[in-house]
Design a protein around this motif. Structure first.
Motif, PDB file in Angstrom:
ATOM      1  N   LYS A  17       0.852  -7.585  10.623  1.00  0.00           N
ATOM      2  CA  LYS A  17       1.390  -7.001  12.546  1.00  0.00           C
ATOM      3  C   LYS A  17       0.711  -5.647  12.308  1.00  0.00           C
ATOM      4  N   GLY A  18       0.457  -5.062  11.456  1.00  0.00           N
ATOM      5  CA  GLY A  18      -0.449  -3.831  11.295  1.00  0.00           C
ATOM      6  C   GLY A  18       0.614  -2.910  10.516  1.00  0.00           C
ATOM      7  N   ILE A  19       1.672  -3.116   9.725  1.00  0.00           N
ATOM      8  CA  ILE A  19       2.565  -2.086   8.905  1.00  0.00           C
ATOM      9  C   ILE A  19       1.798  -2.264   7.560  1.00  0.00           C
ATOM     10  N   VAL A  20       1.531  -0.795   7.545  1.00  0.00           N
ATOM     11  CA  VAL A  20       1.584  -0.863   5.637  1.00  0.00           C
ATOM     12  C   VAL A  20       2.609  -0.394   5.573  1.00  0.00           C
ATOM     13  N   ALA A  21       2.848  -0.935   3.774  1.00  0.00           N
ATOM     14  CA  ALA A  21       4.253  -1.138   2.927  1.00  0.00           C
ATOM     15  C   ALA A  21       3.304  -1.587   1.780  1.00  0.00           C
ATOM     16  N   THR A  22       4.145  -0.970   0.717  1.00  0.00           N
ATOM     17  CA  THR A  22       4.134  -1.431  -0.513  1.00  0.00           C
ATOM     18  C   THR A  22       5.833  -2.240  -1.115  1.00  0.00           C
ATOM     19  N   PRO A  23       5.183  -3.371  -2.092  1.00  0.00           N
ATOM     20  CA  PRO A  23       6.689  -4.396  -1.601  1.00  0.00           C
ATOM     21  C   PRO A  23       7.817  -3.102  -2.365  1.00  0.00           C
ATOM     22  N   GLU A  24       7.375  -2.006  -3.115  1.00  0.00           N
ATOM     23  CA  GLU A  24       8.247  -1.141  -3.834  1.00  0.00           C
ATOM     24  C   GLU A  24       9.707  -1.040  -2.170  1.00  0.00           C
ATOM     25  N   GLN A  25       8.317  -0.115  -1.487  1.00  0.00           N
ATOM     26  CA  GLN A  25       9.644  -0.152  -0.222  1.00  0.00           C
ATOM     27  C   GLN A  25      10.116  -1.172   0.830  1.00  0.00           C
ATOM     28  N   ILE A  26      10.509  -2.219   0.446  1.00  0.00           N
ATOM     29  CA  ILE A  26      10.577  -3.091   1.707  1.00  0.00           C
ATOM     30  C   ILE A  26      12.271  -3.556   0.562  1.00  0.00           C
ATOM     31  N   LEU A  27      13.621  -3.615   1.064  1.00  0.00           N
ATOM     32  CA  LEU A  27      14.749  -4.210   0.963  1.00  0.00           C
ATOM     33  C   LEU A  27      15.232  -5.203   1.433  1.00  0.00           C
ATOM     34  N   ILE A  28      15.203  -6.275   0.641  1.00  0.00           N
ATOM     35  CA  ILE A  28      15.742  -7.623   1.227  1.00  0.00           C
ATOM     36  C   ILE A  28      16.979  -7.815   1.665  1.00  0.00           C
ATOM     37  N   SER A  29      17.860  -8.339   2.296  1.00  0.00           N
ATOM     38  CA  SER A  29      18.723  -8.594   2.446  1.00  0.00           C
ATOM     39  C   SER A  29      20.069  -9.796   3.110  1.00  0.00           C
ATOM     40  N   THR A  30      20.888 -10.017   3.378  1.00  0.00           N
ATOM     41  CA  THR A  30      21.336 -11.673   3.327  1.00  0.00           C
ATOM     42  C   THR A  30      21.136 -11.023   4.762  1.00  0.00           C
ATOM     43  N   THR A  57      18.455  -5.762  -6.862  1.00  0.00           N
ATOM     44  CA  THR A  57      19.483  -5.092  -5.036  1.00  0.00           C
ATOM     45  C   THR A  57      18.292  -5.112  -4.362  1.00  0.00           C
ATOM     46  N   GLU A  58      17.481  -4.274  -5.390  1.00  0.00           N
ATOM     47  CA  GLU A  58      16.129  -4.091  -4.003  1.00  0.00           C
ATOM     48  C   GLU A  58      15.381  -5.445  -3.787  1.00  0.00           C
ATOM     49  N   GLY A  59      15.761  -6.218  -4.677  1.00  0.00           N
ATOM     50  CA  GLY A  59      14.731  -8.108  -4.014  1.00  0.00           C
ATOM     51  C   GLY A  59      14.005  -8.005  -4.896  1.00  0.00           C
ATOM     52  N   PHE A  60      14.178  -9.918  -4.595  1.00  0.00           N
ATOM     53  CA  PHE A  60      13.001 -10.086  -5.532  1.00  0.00           C
ATOM     54  C   PHE A  60      11.642  -9.912  -6.167  1.00  0.00           C
ATOM     55  N   PRO A  61      10.904  -9.243  -6.721  1.00  0.00           N
ATOM     56  CA  PRO A  61       9.672  -8.725  -6.538  1.00  0.00           C
ATOM     57  C   PRO A  61       8.438  -9.828  -5.787  1.00  0.00           C
ATOM     58  N   PRO A  62       8.658 -10.814  -6.358  1.00  0.00           N
ATOM     59  CA  PRO A  62       7.597 -11.700  -5.492  1.00  0.00           C
ATOM     60  C   PRO A  62       7.436 -11.681  -4.289  1.00  0.00           C
ATOM     61  N   LEU A  63       9.093 -11.639  -3.432  1.00  0.00           N
ATOM     62  CA  LEU A  63       9.452 -11.893  -2.231  1.00  0.00           C
ATOM     63  C   LEU A  63       8.533 -10.542  -1.094  1.00  0.00           C
ATOM     64  N   ARG A  64       9.356  -9.658  -2.360  1.00  0.00           N
ATOM     65  CA  ARG A  64       9.078  -8.054  -1.755  1.00  0.00           C
ATOM     66  C   ARG A  64       7.382  -8.398  -1.491  1.00  0.00           C
ATOM     67  N   GLU A  65       6.240  -8.397  -2.627  1.00  0.00           N
ATOM     68  CA  GLU A  65       4.667  -8.440  -2.425  1.00  0.00           C
ATOM     69  C   GLU A  65       4.352  -9.824  -1.802  1.00  0.00           C
ATOM     70  N   ALA A  66       5.467 -10.403  -1.705  1.00  0.00           N
ATOM     71  CA  ALA A  66       4.607 -12.085   0.005  1.00  0.00           C
ATOM     72  C   ALA A  66       5.397 -11.169   1.707  1.00  0.00           C
ATOM     73  N   LEU A  67       6.017 -10.656   1.033  1.00  0.00           N
ATOM     74  CA  LEU A  67       6.639  -9.702   2.633  1.00  0.00           C
ATOM     75  C   LEU A  67       5.702  -8.417   3.020  1.00  0.00           C
ATOM     76  N   ALA A  68       5.018  -7.411   1.808  1.00  0.00           N
ATOM     77  CA  ALA A  68       3.964  -7.084   2.573  1.00  0.00           C
ATOM     78  C   ALA A  68       2.844  -7.310   2.814  1.00  0.00           C
ATOM     79  N   ALA A  69       2.445  -9.148   2.350  1.00  0.00           N
ATOM     80  CA  ALA A  69       1.527  -8.761   3.505  1.00  0.00           C
ATOM     81  C   ALA A  69       1.729  -9.178   3.942  1.00  0.00           C
ATOM     82  N   TYR A  70       2.960  -9.892   4.095  1.00  0.00           N
ATOM     83  CA  TYR A  70       3.167 -10.620   6.122  1.00  0.00           C
ATOM     84  C   TYR A  70       3.016  -9.354   7.046  1.00  0.00           C
ATOM     85  N   LEU A  71       3.428  -8.379   6.640  1.00  0.00           N
ATOM     86  CA  LEU A  71       3.261  -7.319   7.688  1.00  0.00           C
ATOM     87  C   LEU A  71       2.343  -6.761   7.660  1.00  0.00           C
ATOM     88  N   GLU A  72       1.165  -6.820   6.978  1.00  0.00           N
ATOM     89  CA  GLU A  72       0.371  -6.293   7.556  1.00  0.00           C
ATOM     90  C   GLU A  72      -0.252  -7.054   8.405  1.00  0.00           C
TER      91      GLU A  72
END
Length: 415
Positions: free
Chosen positions: A87-100, A70-85
């Motif tokens: 923008k100056g946003i520090v996040a682990t993949p586990e903190q990111i929730l994917i939505s429709t 439900t939280e999201g596809f792990p490779p996408l959450r990892e890629a989004l963590a790098a993308y958010l960085e």
């Protein structure tokens, strides 16, 4: 026949999107629509999508077609963590929730946070889709005053002191509908205010990557991370039909968003998430984004130049550094819903601004224009038509005001 009492009471607060209804009207061939808020098909990375589809099949195989977290596809959450960085946003993949789509996050927030009668603070005007997501849960809206730079921090502070507010909703970058961007000084003030009041802010950022001028401004999430739900999407920089949204929320909020999502769709499409993961991790977004910007920048400029040339002097408008919209203010009392009906008859259309206000009847003299879906020549022609329509509407409006004034004067004289 089924009876109306079959429906839940909350359906009385649900209605069709005003913008989508307008788009139905203006979909006939030959009409130039400045009403939509959608990316240009030319912005879609079609060659890249073909390439990464093959890569996804080779890399993930059947995993890309299976049920997922439900939280999201792990490779996408990892890629989004790098993308958010970036923008100056520090996040682990586990903190990111994917939505429709990011709309899924907004509905989820309404579901888990709003009880009937709770107050929600937002900009005036604000994103219509947020109103549609929140309104079925029966909040009371507190509209915060804005100016040409967005929400006024002093007005927000006063509202929070006066009301118990469940959360604040804001689009700080190239806002829909106005195109305004909240400057850094105000972001710092908003961060201080929400922390002092212990209030949650929903920072919706779908347009932040579409910057045509100026420098990146840090998200409010970086200034008050435990008080902000950061919401975004890849719809404007990848492909909107994939419905790929995400959020970064404080632990308590994220936990309940996950539970709410489980009851809606279990998880977002695994295959679509895999495509997005490959798009980000393969560096394709970084290479493709400049092409999107070079597509939209001259379109925006063509619209602004044409507005200076053809719009009446009594009209004013925003001049955004990016995004997809220009906001127009006409003379007080001019009804833009009626004006838009005339514009449609002349072969073009816009969105009357009144739909972007939480309180019915406000903003009747305003409108929103979109420039992403037409080329420069077409935009210039559409603005020329609108200029003619506005001139005619003003003439009629001024005659009506003059007649009303004469009638009032006659009554006063008889008295």
């Amino acid at each position: 026949m089924l009876a109306e009492n079959l429906l839940a009471g909350r359906t009385r607060n649900m209605g069709a999107s005003a913008i989508r209804e307008i788009l139905k009207v203006v979909s006939r061939p030959g009409t130039i629509s400045l009403a939509g808020g959608i990316p240009a098909p030319r912005s879609f990375p079609m060659a890249i999508i073909e390439k990464i589809t093959e890569a996804v099949l080779q890399k993930f195989g059947s995993e890309a077609f299976q049920y997922g977290l439900t939280e999201g596809f792990p490779p996408l959450r990892e890629a989004l963590a790098a993308y958010l960085e970036t923008k100056g946003i520090v996040a682990t993949p586990e903190q990111i929730l994917i939505s429709t789509g990011s709309q899924g996050v907004l509905d989820g927030l309404g579901k888990i946070l709003i009880s009937p009668g709770d107050r929600v603070a937002l900009e005036a005007p604000t994103y219509l889709g947020a109103l549609q997501a929140f309104t079925p849960y029966e909040p009371r809206y507190v509209q915060i005053d804005t100016d040409d730079q967005g929400m006024l921090p002093d007005a927000l502070d006063a509202a929070l002191a006066r009301h118990s507010v469940k959360f604040i909703y804001m689009v700080p970058n190239f806002q829909n509908p106005t195109g305004r961007t909240l400057p850094m000084k105000r972001r710092l003030a908003v961060a201080e205010i929400i922390q002092r009041h212990g209030t949650l802010l929903v920072e919706d950022d779908p347009y932040g990557d579409l910057r045509y001028g100026g420098a990146l401004i840090a998200p409010i999430k970086t200034l008050a991370p435990e008080h902000v739900v950061y919401v975004s999407t890849l719809s404007k920089v990848f492909a909107p039909g994939l419905r790929m949204g995400f959020c970064l929320a404080p632990d308590l909020v994220r936990h309940w968003l996950v539970l709410a999502k489980q009851g809606v769709d279990l998880h977002t499409s695994t295959f679509d998430q895999a495509l997005a993961a490959e798009y980000l991790s393969g560096g394709h977004l970084a290479r493709h984004l400049p092409k999107i910007i070079e597509l939209y920048r001259p379109r925006q400029q063509a619209m602004l130049v044409a507005m200076e040339r053809f719009f009446p002097h009594s009209f004013s408008w925003t001049r955004p550094d990016g995004g997809m919209f220009v906001w127009v203010q006409g003379p007080m009392g001019l009804d833009m819903e009626a004006v838009n009906r005339t514009a449609v008859d002349r072969g073009t259309a816009f969105v009357p601004g009144t739909f972007f206000f939480a309180h019915p009847g406000e903003g009747k003299e305003t409108l929103r224009l979109n420039y992403t879906m037409a080329d420069e020549a077409t935009l210039t022609r559409a603005i020329e038509i609108l200029g003619e329509v506005f001139d005619e509407a003003l003439t009629g409006f001024q005659k009506g005001m003059s007649s009303a004034f004469r009638s009032s004067s006659m009554v006063s004289a008889r008295c």
